[in-house]
Every structure is written in structure tokens, then in C-alpha cells.
Design a protein around this motif. Structure first.
Motif, mmCIF file in Angstrom:
data_model
loop_
_atom_site.group_PDB
_atom_site.id
_atom_site.type_symbol
_atom_site.label_atom_id
_atom_site.label_comp_id
_atom_site.label_asym_id
_atom_site.label_seq_id
_atom_site.Cartn_x
_atom_site.Cartn_y
_atom_site.Cartn_z
ATOM 1 N N GLN A 263 0.846 -1.196 0.000
ATOM 2 C CA GLN A 263 0.000 0.000 0.000
ATOM 3 C C GLN A 263 0.878 1.241 0.000
ATOM 4 N N GLU A 264 0.600 2.144 -0.917
ATOM 5 C CA GLU A 264 1.366 3.388 -1.002
ATOM 6 C C GLU A 264 1.235 4.204 0.281
ATOM 7 N N ASP A 265 0.033 4.212 0.831
ATOM 8 C CA ASP A 265 -0.241 4.966 2.060
ATOM 9 C C ASP A 265 -0.739 3.992 3.120
ATOM 10 N N VAL A 266 0.068 3.781 4.159
ATOM 11 C CA VAL A 266 -0.300 2.794 5.190
ATOM 12 C C VAL A 266 -1.102 3.415 6.330
ATOM 13 N N ARG A 267 -1.242 4.723 6.341
ATOM 14 C CA ARG A 267 -1.911 5.387 7.466
ATOM 15 C C ARG A 267 -3.356 4.937 7.686
ATOM 16 N N PRO A 268 -4.171 4.766 6.641
ATOM 17 C CA PRO A 268 -5.544 4.316 6.890
ATOM 18 C C PRO A 268 -5.612 2.968 7.601
ATOM 19 N N TYR A 269 -4.611 2.115 7.339
ATOM 20 C CA TYR A 269 -4.609 0.787 7.948
ATOM 21 C C TYR A 269 -4.176 0.853 9.410
ATOM 22 N N PHE A 270 -3.236 1.746 9.715
ATOM 23 C CA PHE A 270 -2.924 1.989 11.120
ATOM 24 C C PHE A 270 -4.135 2.553 11.849
ATOM 25 N N SER A 271 -4.871 3.402 11.166
ATOM 26 C CA SER A 271 -5.992 4.109 11.793
ATOM 27 C C SER A 271 -7.114 3.163 12.213
#
Length: 386
Positions: A263-271
Motif C-alpha cells: 500500500q502506497e499509504d499505510v496510514r488508513p490501515y494503522f488508523s
């Protein structure tokens, strides 16, 4: 650095990604092929290209990262007469290597450090390992700021960037219930990251929970419920360090394990997660653990370089003993099981760890602080070289 210097970024493609770096960072880029394996002929060609590049560009500073770019870049810079040659060590694959290959990698590492004028380990534990193995003398090795290669942008990795509605939608999309306790791993899905042990530990917990659910609902006309998930975010690397066949079967067959790939942006998954599970065998200074902490997550990590500096056991996470001996490790699996169960069952402990997670990152590893420390180091070296 591009505000203070003319920067040329040299890396092995893909070209589209390099071009994006040029746009994002405002720097020039150059594509030179470098493999991640021991490939003498290809490595020699890459070395010649780097020597030619450095002789043409005449840089004052060459700063390398990763083992292969390190040996090629430092050797080429030395042969091309570059005055300031810097190498950052952000993890050593050789830590998990034995026999003849280990001796070769040891020799390569020593040659890299010999060609460098300064070596930066990105963790204090890694610095100790370098000195213990006599790769370089103490006056050549240094840790910048509190460690890490680049720090972390805590305004970018901030849970406040995501609202409850967004989190609910992503959980629903991934087939998660809002009450599910979600353990997340972010990184390459390979053996050295402890994925075999993590998947097995989670599988055992899942089966125990399923049995408990059947027993508790035996007198009720209801379906058993499991209330935890394992979210895997990252690519497989079957050519370098493949997972065990039984691990792959479990990932694909266990409905409580969700793998979403790179995933290019992992922040949503951490969230949408409750905790990071990161049982790696070796690291330099893992960005993932800093990112998870900045997003307000406690972490379960193995007692290895970097991880045991970012995480303080019982304050912002749980540290389990590192893998010892052959892989996969039954002991690591058991320790992971106990730590995961503890986070799910002890709400007071979980809330305490969670409440400390973000503050312990912002106070020590804010990216701007690391950048300023590195810039100060560059300026000091430039003054001393005049």
C-alpha cells in the motif's frame, strides 16, 4: 537538503518511481542498476557506472544507504576521489547469515566502512554490533540525533487525520466488525520479519477463541463469534526470503487474517488498527514502529536493535525475546501468543500503552529534528574538510 545543496539522487529504478522522487523532493535523479543479491558481473558494471558518474559530477559529499548501494557507492566515491564519503547503516541482513556467505558479507561490510570517511548507524544497538564485530573504529561510527535514518513526520502520521466514519468504512470494506481487536503488521511478508511465527501465533489464538465460543454458546442458538483480526500490509518476496508453505495456506484460508498487499499509504490501515505486531529477527531502526506509535498504537516488538529503543516495555508496548536459533522459532511464537492475548484481555494495560504511544514518538523522533541534526553534521564535515 535540497534547500541547502544541489542534490542528485542515484538509485536502481523503476524509472517511474525515480521520476516521482524528482517531483516530490525537487532533486535530480539518476538510474543505475543495482541488485539486492550477490551478482559479481552486474555489481562490477554498476561500480564502473558510479565511478564515471562521480568523476563527471565531482560531488563534495556522497551519502549511501542499504548494503549494496553502500559497498558500490563508497568504493566508487573513494576511487573517484570524493572528499566526504558517508554511509548510513539501517539494518544488516548478514545478522541472519552463517558460514561462507557470512564471511563474505563481513568482508564486504568492512570494505564499505573502510572506504567511508564516516559511518552512521541508525540505532545505538546497531552501533554496538558494528564495534563488537570490528567493522570500524569507534571514532568513525556515530548515531545522528536519537536514531532513525529520517525521523518521522508526526503531522502526516497523526490519527486526527482520520475520522470515525472513514475508519468504519474501511473496516467494513475489509470485512471487520467494529468490535474486532485488530493486530497489524506492515512490511515485507518474509521469514526474517517473523511472519511465520506471527501467523502461527494468531492461528492458535483464533482456534482457541473458536473453541471457547462454541462452548459458551452450546446452550444458545447462536453462531460462534471471533473478535480479533490480523491485518497484513505489505508485499511477498518469494525470491529472496519466502514464507513457509503452511504459513501461506493459513493466510489464504483463515478468514480472520486479511492480507492487502503493498500500500502506497499505510496510514488508513494503522488508523483502523488496535496494535502493531512486529516480531522481526533484525532491524536497523524500523520506520514502521515509529509510524504506528505516531498513529497512537502500542506495539509488540522483538528485543532487537531499534525496536527496543523505540519501544519501552510496559510504557508504549510489549517487548518479547528475540528469535534464537533456527527459524521458525517456537519460543517466539509462544511469546507472541502471550503478548497478543495480554493486550486483548488487559484493558487497563492496553489503555496505558496506547495513551503513551504518540507522545513517546513526537518527543524523540520528530523528522525535523533528525533533518536539522543531519544538516548540522554535513556543515561540520564541510568546514573540517576545507
Amino acid at each position: 537538503m535540497s534547500k541547502c545543496f544541489e542534490v542528485l539522487c542515484v538509485s536502481s529504478g523503476p524509472k517511474a518511481e525515480l521520476d516521482q522522487v524528482a517531483v516530490n523532493e525537487g532533486v535530480k535523479v539518476k538510474d543505475i542498476d543495482m541488485t539486492r543479491q550477490i551478482t559479481p558481473l552486474s555489481d562490477l558494471l554498476s561500480l564502473v557506472k558510479l565511478i564515471c558518474l562521480f568523476r563527471k559530477q565531482k560531488p563534495t559529499i556522497v551519502h549511501t544507504h542499504t548494503p549494496k548501494a553502500g559497498i558500490l557507492g563508497m568504493l566508487a566515491a573513494n576511487l573517484a576521489g570524493v572528499p566526504i564519503r558517508l554511509h548510513t547503516v539501517a539494518g544488516l541482513p548478514l545478522m541472519e547469515t552463517k558460514g561462507v556467505k557470512r564471511k563474505i558479507l563481513d568482508a564486504v561490510e568492512k570494505l564499505t566502512y573502510t572506504c567511508a570517511t564516516k559511518v552512521y548507524s541508525n540505532s545505538k544497538g546497531l552501533e554496538k554490533f558494528i564495534l563488537k564485530n570490528n567493522y570500524a573504529k569507534a571514532d568513525k561510527v556515530k548515531v545522528i540525533a536519537n536514531g532513525s535514518s529520517n525521523g518521522i513526520d508526526t503531522s502526516h502520521f497523526d490519527p486526527e487525520n482520520y475520522n470515525q466514519q472513514q475508519n468504519h468504512a474501511l473496516r467494513q470494506q475489509l470485512g471487520m466488525q467494529q468490535k474486532d481487536f485488530v493486530f497489524t503488521f506492515v512490511g515485507r511478508l518474509v521469514g526474517d520479519k517473523g511472519i511465520n511465527e506471527l501467523v502461527k501465533a494468531f492461528s492458535v489464538i483464533s482456534k482457541q477463541s473458536l473453541v471457547t465460543s462454541h462452548e459458551s454458546l452450546a446452550t444458545k442458538n447462536q453462531s460462534p463469534v471471533t473478535n480479533h483480526k490480523l491485518l497484513l500490509v505489505g508485499p511477498y518476496e518469494s525470491e529472496l526470503d519466502p514464507l513457509l508453505p503452511e504459513t501461506l495456506v493459513e493466510i489464504n484460508s483463515n478468514p480472520n487474517i486479511i492480507s492487502v498487499g503493498f500500500q502506497e499509504d499505510v496510514r488508513p490501515y494503522f488508523s483502523i488498527s488496535d496494535a502493531l505486531a512486529f516480531p522481526s529477527y533484525r532491524e536497523g531502526f524500523p520506520n514502521v514502529v515509529m509510524q504506528a506509535g505516531a498513529m497512537g498504537l502500542p506495539s509488540i516488538v522483538s528485543d532487537i536493535n531499534g525496536c527496543n529503543e523505540i519501544i519501552e516495555n510496559g510504557k508504549n508496548g510489549i517487548i518479547v525475546p528475540a528469535k534464537v536459533g533456527t527459524s521458525p522459532s517456537k519460543a517466539l511464537q509462544n511469546d507472541l501468543q502471550q503478548a497478543m492475548l495480554k493486550l486483548m484481555q488487559d484493558q487497563d494495560l492496553y489503555q496505558e500503552l496506547k495513551s503513551n504511544a504518540r507522545d513517546m514518538i513526537t518527543s524523540r523522533y520528530e523528522q525535523q529534528l533528525v533533518w536539522e541534526a543531519l544538516l548540522e553534521e554535513y556543515e561540520r564535515l564541510l568546514v573540517n574538510s576545507d
